[in-house]
Design a protein around this motif. Sequence first.
Motif, PDB file in Angstrom:
ATOM      1  N   ARG A 136      12.700  76.068  27.366  1.00  0.00           N
ATOM      2  CA  ARG A 136      13.858  76.820  27.866  1.00  0.00           C
ATOM      3  C   ARG A 136      13.767  78.285  27.475  1.00  0.00           C
ATOM      4  O   ARG A 136      14.102  79.169  28.253  1.00  0.00           O
ATOM      5  CB  ARG A 136      15.160  76.220  27.326  1.00  0.00           C
ATOM      6  N   LEU A 137      13.304  78.522  26.259  1.00  0.00           N
ATOM      7  CA  LEU A 137      13.162  79.901  25.798  1.00  0.00           C
ATOM      8  C   LEU A 137      12.181  80.656  26.690  1.00  0.00           C
ATOM      9  O   LEU A 137      12.375  81.814  27.018  1.00  0.00           O
ATOM     10  CB  LEU A 137      12.670  79.933  24.346  1.00  0.00           C
ATOM     11  N   LEU A 138      11.142  79.970  27.088  1.00  0.00           N
ATOM     12  CA  LEU A 138      10.138  80.604  27.941  1.00  0.00           C
ATOM     13  C   LEU A 138      10.733  80.933  29.307  1.00  0.00           C
ATOM     14  O   LEU A 138      10.472  81.975  29.879  1.00  0.00           O
ATOM     15  CB  LEU A 138       8.932  79.681  28.122  1.00  0.00           C
ATOM     16  N   GLU A 139      11.550  80.017  29.792  1.00  0.00           N
ATOM     17  CA  GLU A 139      12.138  80.222  31.111  1.00  0.00           C
ATOM     18  C   GLU A 139      13.151  81.356  31.122  1.00  0.00           C
ATOM     19  O   GLU A 139      13.407  81.960  32.148  1.00  0.00           O
ATOM     20  CB  GLU A 139      12.804  78.924  31.582  1.00  0.00           C
ATOM     21  N   ASP A 140      13.719  81.613  29.959  1.00  0.00           N
ATOM     22  CA  ASP A 140      14.709  82.686  29.864  1.00  0.00           C
ATOM     23  C   ASP A 140      14.091  84.072  29.984  1.00  0.00           C
ATOM     24  O   ASP A 140      14.788  85.036  30.227  1.00  0.00           O
ATOM     25  CB  ASP A 140      15.468  82.597  28.532  1.00  0.00           C
TER      26      ASP A 140
ATOM     27  N   LEU B 156       0.673  78.691  19.752  1.00  0.00           N
ATOM     28  CA  LEU B 156       0.588  77.389  20.407  1.00  0.00           C
ATOM     29  C   LEU B 156       0.384  77.603  21.896  1.00  0.00           C
ATOM     30  O   LEU B 156       0.785  78.615  22.451  1.00  0.00           O
ATOM     31  CB  LEU B 156       1.887  76.604  20.199  1.00  0.00           C
ATOM     32  N   GLU B 157      -0.215  76.622  22.522  1.00  0.00           N
ATOM     33  CA  GLU B 157      -0.377  76.681  23.958  1.00  0.00           C
ATOM     34  C   GLU B 157       0.389  75.512  24.542  1.00  0.00           C
ATOM     35  O   GLU B 157       0.236  74.374  24.123  1.00  0.00           O
ATOM     36  CB  GLU B 157      -1.865  76.581  24.313  1.00  0.00           C
ATOM     37  N   TYR B 158       1.241  75.803  25.479  1.00  0.00           N
ATOM     38  CA  TYR B 158       2.097  74.767  26.041  1.00  0.00           C
ATOM     39  C   TYR B 158       2.438  75.137  27.470  1.00  0.00           C
ATOM     40  O   TYR B 158       2.871  76.249  27.753  1.00  0.00           O
ATOM     41  CB  TYR B 158       3.368  74.650  25.189  1.00  0.00           C
ATOM     42  N   LEU B 159       2.246  74.208  28.364  1.00  0.00           N
ATOM     43  CA  LEU B 159       2.533  74.442  29.782  1.00  0.00           C
ATOM     44  C   LEU B 159       1.888  75.736  30.290  1.00  0.00           C
ATOM     45  O   LEU B 159       2.519  76.556  30.934  1.00  0.00           O
ATOM     46  CB  LEU B 159       4.046  74.498  30.021  1.00  0.00           C
ATOM     47  N   ASP B 160       0.635  75.910  29.948  1.00  0.00           N
ATOM     48  CA  ASP B 160      -0.129  77.085  30.388  1.00  0.00           C
ATOM     49  C   ASP B 160       0.404  78.403  29.840  1.00  0.00           C
ATOM     50  O   ASP B 160       0.073  79.459  30.342  1.00  0.00           O
ATOM     51  CB  ASP B 160      -0.189  77.157  31.919  1.00  0.00           C
ATOM     52  N   SER B 161       1.249  78.316  28.856  1.00  0.00           N
ATOM     53  CA  SER B 161       1.753  79.532  28.240  1.00  0.00           C
ATOM     54  C   SER B 161       1.354  79.554  26.774  1.00  0.00           C
ATOM     55  O   SER B 161       1.233  78.516  26.142  1.00  0.00           O
ATOM     56  CB  SER B 161       3.272  79.611  28.332  1.00  0.00           C
ATOM     57  N   ARG B 162       1.165  80.759  26.280  1.00  0.00           N
ATOM     58  CA  ARG B 162       0.906  80.893  24.856  1.00  0.00           C
ATOM     59  C   ARG B 162       2.092  81.571  24.221  1.00  0.00           C
ATOM     60  O   ARG B 162       2.655  82.501  24.774  1.00  0.00           O
ATOM     61  CB  ARG B 162      -0.330  81.766  24.608  1.00  0.00           C
ATOM     62  N   PHE B 163       2.471  81.081  23.080  1.00  0.00           N
ATOM     63  CA  PHE B 163       3.571  81.720  22.380  1.00  0.00           C
ATOM     64  C   PHE B 163       3.412  81.477  20.895  1.00  0.00           C
ATOM     65  O   PHE B 163       2.671  80.603  20.472  1.00  0.00           O
ATOM     66  CB  PHE B 163       4.919  81.209  22.879  1.00  0.00           C
ATOM     67  N   ASN B 164       4.081  82.294  20.137  1.00  0.00           N
ATOM     68  CA  ASN B 164       4.024  82.164  18.688  1.00  0.00           C
ATOM     69  C   ASN B 164       5.274  81.482  18.174  1.00  0.00           C
ATOM     70  O   ASN B 164       6.379  81.844  18.530  1.00  0.00           O
ATOM     71  CB  ASN B 164       3.892  83.543  18.035  1.00  0.00           C
TER      72      ASN B 164
ATOM     73  N   MET C 122       4.380  89.979  21.560  1.00  0.00           N
ATOM     74  CA  MET C 122       5.008  88.672  21.784  1.00  0.00           C
ATOM     75  C   MET C 122       5.931  88.359  20.603  1.00  0.00           C
ATOM     76  O   MET C 122       5.562  88.525  19.467  1.00  0.00           O
ATOM     77  CB  MET C 122       3.920  87.610  21.912  1.00  0.00           C
ATOM     78  N   SER C 123       7.106  87.914  20.938  1.00  0.00           N
ATOM     79  CA  SER C 123       8.043  87.607  19.860  1.00  0.00           C
ATOM     80  C   SER C 123       7.723  86.248  19.247  1.00  0.00           C
ATOM     81  O   SER C 123       7.136  85.389  19.892  1.00  0.00           O
ATOM     82  CB  SER C 123       9.468  87.621  20.384  1.00  0.00           C
ATOM     83  N   VAL C 124       8.112  86.102  18.027  1.00  0.00           N
ATOM     84  CA  VAL C 124       7.885  84.841  17.328  1.00  0.00           C
ATOM     85  C   VAL C 124       9.138  83.995  17.419  1.00  0.00           C
ATOM     86  O   VAL C 124      10.229  84.443  17.091  1.00  0.00           O
ATOM     87  CB  VAL C 124       7.534  85.098  15.844  1.00  0.00           C
ATOM     88  N   ILE C 125       8.955  82.787  17.919  1.00  0.00           N
ATOM     89  CA  ILE C 125      10.076  81.855  18.055  1.00  0.00           C
ATOM     90  C   ILE C 125      10.301  81.155  16.723  1.00  0.00           C
ATOM     91  O   ILE C 125       9.369  80.623  16.127  1.00  0.00           O
ATOM     92  CB  ILE C 125       9.773  80.817  19.151  1.00  0.00           C
ATOM     93  N   LYS C 126      11.531  81.168  16.271  1.00  0.00           N
ATOM     94  CA  LYS C 126      11.836  80.466  15.026  1.00  0.00           C
ATOM     95  C   LYS C 126      12.551  79.165  15.337  1.00  0.00           C
ATOM     96  O   LYS C 126      13.478  79.131  16.127  1.00  0.00           O
ATOM     97  CB  LYS C 126      12.699  81.341  14.124  1.00  0.00           C
TER      98      LYS C 126
END
Length: 71
Positions: free
Chosen positions: A66-70, A30-38, A1-5
């Motif tokens: 938006r990043l998630l949707e991309d 973080l967990e947001y809208l049923d998604s996990r991301f860094n 998983m990529s890290v969002i800056k």
Amino acid sequence: MSVIKVPEADSSGWECAVCGVALRPCAVELEYLDSRFNVELPACPECGMVFIPEDLALGRMAQVERLLEDK
Ligand SMILES: [Zn+2]
């Protein structure tokens, strides 16, 4: 998983209110809208406190969304 800056989460100039040490960028899951991301956020190397910028907490999550949707 990529890290969002997040530009707003630049750790320079921030320090832990408890320890008084400079915060360092740290990938936080973080967990947001049923998604996990860094997201890279300033964190205290001593106590692990993570600083979440007000902008991020209040509105910038839309940007992350938006990043998630991309993907
Ligand atoms: Zn600390």
